[in-house]
Design a protein around this motif. Structure first.
Motif, PDB file in Angstrom:
ATOM      1  N   ARG A   1       0.923  -1.013   0.164  1.00 27.46           N
ATOM      2  CA  ARG A   1       0.231   0.117  -0.055  1.00 27.46           C
ATOM      3  C   ARG A   1       0.860   1.504  -0.121  1.00 27.46           C
ATOM      4  NH1 ARG A   1      -5.666   1.005  -0.735  1.00 27.46           N
ATOM      5  NH2 ARG A   1      -5.902  -1.025   0.172  1.00 27.46           N
ATOM      6  N   ASP A   2       2.117   1.186   0.430  1.00 28.90           N
ATOM      7  CA  ASP A   2       2.983   2.224   0.621  1.00 28.90           C
ATOM      8  C   ASP A   2       3.570   2.467  -0.641  1.00 28.90           C
ATOM      9  OD1 ASP A   2       2.655   1.958   3.363  1.00 28.90           O
ATOM     10  OD2 ASP A   2       4.510   1.310   3.885  1.00 28.90           O
ATOM     11  N   ILE A   3       3.953   1.833  -1.668  1.00 27.33           N
ATOM     12  CA  ILE A   3       4.364   1.985  -2.795  1.00 27.33           C
ATOM     13  C   ILE A   3       3.760   2.671  -3.925  1.00 27.33           C
ATOM     14  CG2 ILE A   3       6.535   0.449  -2.246  1.00 27.33           C
ATOM     15  CD1 ILE A   3       5.059  -1.684  -3.882  1.00 27.33           C
ATOM     16  N   GLY A   4       2.483   2.401  -3.891  1.00 30.63           N
ATOM     17  CA  GLY A   4       1.514   2.824  -5.044  1.00 30.63           C
ATOM     18  C   GLY A   4       0.237   2.725  -4.820  1.00 30.63           C
ATOM     19  N   PHE A   5      -0.546   3.615  -5.444  1.00 33.69           N
ATOM     20  CA  PHE A   5      -2.293   3.462  -5.276  1.00 33.69           C
ATOM     21  C   PHE A   5      -2.975   3.754  -6.592  1.00 33.69           C
ATOM     22  CE2 PHE A   5      -0.368   7.279  -3.469  1.00 33.69           C
ATOM     23  CZ  PHE A   5      -1.446   8.535  -3.925  1.00 33.69           C
ATOM     24  N   VAL A   6      -3.997   3.327  -6.795  1.00 31.95           N
ATOM     25  CA  VAL A   6      -4.982   3.281  -8.029  1.00 31.95           C
ATOM     26  C   VAL A   6      -6.144   4.441  -7.311  1.00 31.95           C
ATOM     27  CG1 VAL A   6      -6.601   2.652  -9.669  1.00 31.95           C
ATOM     28  CG2 VAL A   6      -4.221   1.413  -9.081  1.00 31.95           C
ATOM     29  N   ILE A   7      -6.188   5.579  -8.172  1.00 29.85           N
ATOM     30  CA  ILE A   7      -7.434   6.488  -8.079  1.00 29.85           C
ATOM     31  C   ILE A   7      -7.910   6.295  -9.490  1.00 29.85           C
ATOM     32  CG2 ILE A   7      -8.393   8.705  -7.666  1.00 29.85           C
ATOM     33  CD1 ILE A   7      -5.977   9.278  -5.589  1.00 29.85           C
ATOM     34  N   ASP A   8      -9.282   6.078  -9.462  1.00 26.38           N
ATOM     35  CA  ASP A   8     -10.113   5.968 -10.683  1.00 26.38           C
ATOM     36  C   ASP A   8      -9.242   4.915 -11.533  1.00 26.38           C
ATOM     37  OD1 ASP A   8     -12.049   7.574  -9.591  1.00 26.38           O
ATOM     38  OD2 ASP A   8     -11.501   9.266 -10.998  1.00 26.38           O
ATOM     39  N   ASP A   9      -8.708   5.436 -12.650  1.00 25.33           N
ATOM     40  CA  ASP A   9      -8.168   4.503 -13.605  1.00 25.33           C
ATOM     41  C   ASP A   9      -6.350   4.962 -13.776  1.00 25.33           C
ATOM     42  OD1 ASP A   9      -8.318   6.790 -15.032  1.00 25.33           O
ATOM     43  OD2 ASP A   9      -8.804   5.943 -16.795  1.00 25.33           O
ATOM     44  N   ILE A  10      -6.102   5.574 -12.799  1.00 24.39           N
ATOM     45  CA  ILE A  10      -4.591   6.102 -13.011  1.00 24.39           C
ATOM     46  C   ILE A  10      -3.972   5.258 -11.601  1.00 24.39           C
ATOM     47  CG2 ILE A  10      -3.110   8.168 -12.267  1.00 24.39           C
ATOM     48  CD1 ILE A  10      -5.436   9.642 -13.951  1.00 24.39           C
ATOM     49  N   PHE A  11      -2.575   5.073 -12.137  1.00 25.72           N
ATOM     50  CA  PHE A  11      -1.797   4.431 -10.885  1.00 25.72           C
ATOM     51  C   PHE A  11      -0.802   5.645 -10.697  1.00 25.72           C
ATOM     52  CE2 PHE A  11       2.089   2.251  -9.572  1.00 25.72           C
ATOM     53  CZ  PHE A  11       1.615   1.307  -8.839  1.00 25.72           C
ATOM     54  N   ILE A  12      -0.792   5.839  -9.335  1.00 20.97           N
ATOM     55  CA  ILE A  12       0.356   6.820  -8.737  1.00 20.97           C
ATOM     56  C   ILE A  12       1.333   6.133  -7.919  1.00 20.97           C
ATOM     57  CG2 ILE A  12       0.420   8.714  -7.269  1.00 20.97           C
ATOM     58  CD1 ILE A  12      -2.677   9.018  -7.940  1.00 20.97           C
ATOM     59  N   LYS A  13       2.706   6.303  -8.444  1.00 20.08           N
ATOM     60  CA  LYS A  13       3.897   5.693  -7.722  1.00 20.08           C
ATOM     61  C   LYS A  13       4.074   6.638  -6.445  1.00 20.08           C
ATOM     62  CE  LYS A  13       6.273   3.920 -11.812  1.00 20.08           C
ATOM     63  NZ  LYS A  13       7.364   3.669 -12.579  1.00 20.08           N
ATOM     64  N   ALA A  14       4.109   6.058  -5.573  1.00 23.28           N
ATOM     65  CA  ALA A  14       4.429   6.845  -4.170  1.00 23.28           C
ATOM     66  C   ALA A  14       6.037   7.229  -4.222  1.00 23.28           C
ATOM     67  CB  ALA A  14       4.157   6.068  -3.008  1.00 23.28           C
ATOM     68  N   ASN A  15       6.302   8.490  -3.491  1.00 21.09           N
ATOM     69  CA  ASN A  15       7.538   8.611  -3.484  1.00 21.09           C
ATOM     70  C   ASN A  15       7.633   8.564  -1.812  1.00 21.09           C
ATOM     71  OD1 ASN A  15       8.395  10.175  -5.548  1.00 21.09           O
ATOM     72  ND2 ASN A  15       7.610  12.140  -5.007  1.00 21.09           N
ATOM     73  N   ILE A  16       8.316   7.303  -1.973  1.00 18.24           N
ATOM     74  CA  ILE A  16       8.482   6.459  -0.431  1.00 18.24           C
ATOM     75  C   ILE A  16       9.851   7.000   0.336  1.00 18.24           C
ATOM     76  CG2 ILE A  16       6.812   4.690  -0.264  1.00 18.24           C
ATOM     77  CD1 ILE A  16       8.667   3.072  -2.011  1.00 18.24           C
ATOM     78  N   LEU A  17      10.292   6.449   1.425  1.00 14.90           N
ATOM     79  CA  LEU A  17      11.266   6.805   2.038  1.00 14.90           C
ATOM     80  C   LEU A  17      12.386   5.969   1.011  1.00 14.90           C
ATOM     81  CD1 LEU A  17      10.381   5.048   5.364  1.00 14.90           C
ATOM     82  CD2 LEU A  17      10.731   7.533   4.863  1.00 14.90           C
ATOM     83  N   PRO A  18      13.474   6.939   0.854  1.00 14.85           N
ATOM     84  CA  PRO A  18      14.480   6.435  -0.321  1.00 14.85           C
ATOM     85  C   PRO A  18      14.872   5.043  -0.349  1.00 14.85           C
ATOM     86  CG  PRO A  18      14.929   8.567   0.975  1.00 14.85           C
ATOM     87  CD  PRO A  18      13.789   8.155   1.504  1.00 14.85           C
ATOM     88  N   ASP A  19      15.165   4.516   0.879  1.00 20.18           N
ATOM     89  CA  ASP A  19      15.735   2.957   0.999  1.00 20.18           C
ATOM     90  C   ASP A  19      14.661   2.038   0.526  1.00 20.18           C
ATOM     91  OD1 ASP A  19      14.577   3.727   3.072  1.00 20.18           O
ATOM     92  OD2 ASP A  19      16.310   3.008   4.503  1.00 20.18           O
ATOM     93  N   ARG A  20      13.604   2.457   0.033  1.00 15.20           N
ATOM     94  CA  ARG A  20      12.237   1.414  -0.045  1.00 15.20           C
ATOM     95  C   ARG A  20      12.032   1.393  -1.532  1.00 15.20           C
ATOM     96  NH1 ARG A  20       7.538   1.653   3.785  1.00 15.20           N
ATOM     97  NH2 ARG A  20       7.009  -0.109   2.523  1.00 15.20           N
ATOM     98  N   GLU A  21      12.870   2.189  -2.383  1.00 15.03           N
ATOM     99  CA  GLU A  21      12.674   2.647  -3.754  1.00 15.03           C
ATOM    100  C   GLU A  21      12.618   1.335  -4.543  1.00 15.03           C
ATOM    101  OE1 GLU A  21      11.602   4.702  -7.055  1.00 15.03           O
ATOM    102  OE2 GLU A  21      11.862   5.660  -5.041  1.00 15.03           O
ATOM    103  N   ASN A  22      13.302   0.108  -4.082  1.00 21.08           N
ATOM    104  CA  ASN A  22      13.564  -0.939  -4.652  1.00 21.08           C
ATOM    105  C   ASN A  22      12.249  -1.885  -4.782  1.00 21.08           C
ATOM    106  OD1 ASN A  22      14.123  -1.642  -2.089  1.00 21.08           O
ATOM    107  ND2 ASN A  22      15.849  -3.098  -2.663  1.00 21.08           N
TER     108      ASN A  22
END
Length: 304
Positions: free
Chosen positions: A86-107
């Motif tokens: 749930r932290d790394i991205g989410f969908v609203i309507d038909d759009i996927f939004i990549k989250a800017n998470i804590l830097p060491d979680r990027e992978n």
């Protein structure tokens, strides 16, 4: 092409990314703890072990199979906690939004790239760097988007503050037709009972017009009152401080009348049944020691 569609928290689920506890890595050191609840268990020597968490996630997966939901899992990264998709991205309507998470979680985001590649490229967005927003803070309720944030000037000092006001403004810009309402959440680096890490730690809609709420999770009483007026006091299940600590508001809906919940949430589960819900109870108490539960482990892609 994956036809994304998520407009609320409880319409019939068709496709979801469920995290994984495989190759979860060693118990973090005190310095590595991201949140006060993990810290508490690291210090106490009760931090969850991989095998127990794998079993809990498998129980969750079985419920999805029972309801014929298409389940995607992240690719395994060695020694990496990939439970909380749930932290790394989410969908609203038909759009996927990549989250800017804590830097060491990027992978963790790279590990679901194989799914993102099946989405239409125009429907995948990445906010600019100064925008912080995590899926646990984003709650959809048809025409409304509720967003948990922290407005304090000391935002940057809190590793537990995950979504900033730039995040709220960013969502308003992309979804001008929605009513975007932000909520100022209580944060604590040291006491998990006073830390609403994300909005779903103190509020979540269930069914068509009901919700689970923890009044103490909101710094501004007006924010709590806003939800009371919108949903109606009689439709809200109020949880206590200790229940919030155990993450009672972090259940997950598969349908308008089907809720997956932790088997120890007796008071909540009885209320749900009294209100006509089918409650799928599973063990998830080990995973909850990391200040995340059922909603945190899921990234819904398609709901009817």
């Amino acid at each position: 092409m994956l036809q994304l569609n998520v407009k609320n928290e409880s319409s019939r689920l068709r496709a979801v990314v469920l995290g994984t506890a495989k190759s979860n890595g060693p118990t973090p050191t005190i310095e590595e703890a991201y949140d006060p609840k993990s810290l508490e268990h690291i210090i106490a020597g009760t931090y969850p072990v991989e095998q127990d968490m794998i079993l809990e996630m498998e129980a969750f997966n079985k419920v999805f199979q029972k309801y014929d939901v298409k389940v995607y899992r992240p690719e395994i990264i060695e020694n990496c906690n990939q439970i909380f998709t749930r932290d790394i991205g989410f969908v609203i309507d038909d759009i996927f939004i990549k989250a800017n998470i804590l830097p060491d979680r990027e992978n963790e985001l790279d590990a679901i790239n194989y799914i993102i590649e099946t989405m239409h490229p125009d429907k995948v967005v990445r906010p600019p760097e100064e925008v912080h927003i995590e899926g646990g803070d984003v709650m959809l309720w048809n025409d409304y988007i509720f967003i948990g944030t922290y407005k304090g000037a000391d935002y940057k000092d809190y590793i537990t503050a995950r979504t900033n006001m730039q995040g709220v403004e960013y969502i308003k810009k992309i979804f001008p037709h929605k009513i975007v309402k932000e909520f100022n959440l209580s944060k604590s680096r040291t006491e998990p009972r006073d830390n609403a890490l994300h909005l779903d730690c103190c509020f979540q809609p269930v069914g068509e017009n009901k919700g689970i709420i923890y009044k103490g999770g909101f710094l501004d009483e007006a924010d709590y009152q806003y939800l009371v007026e919108l949903f109606g006091m009689e439709n809200l299940f109020h949880i206590e401080r200790e229940e919030m600590y155990h993450m009672f508001s972090n259940v997950f809906s598969i349908d308008k009348n089907v809720v997956v919940s932790e088997k120890n949430f007796i008071r909540l589960n009885n209320w749900l049944r009294e209100n006509g819900f089918v409650v799928e109870e599973i063990p998830y108490a080990e995973i909850s020691k990391q200040e995340g539960l059922l909603r945190c482990s899921t990234l819904p892609l398609i709901r009817d």
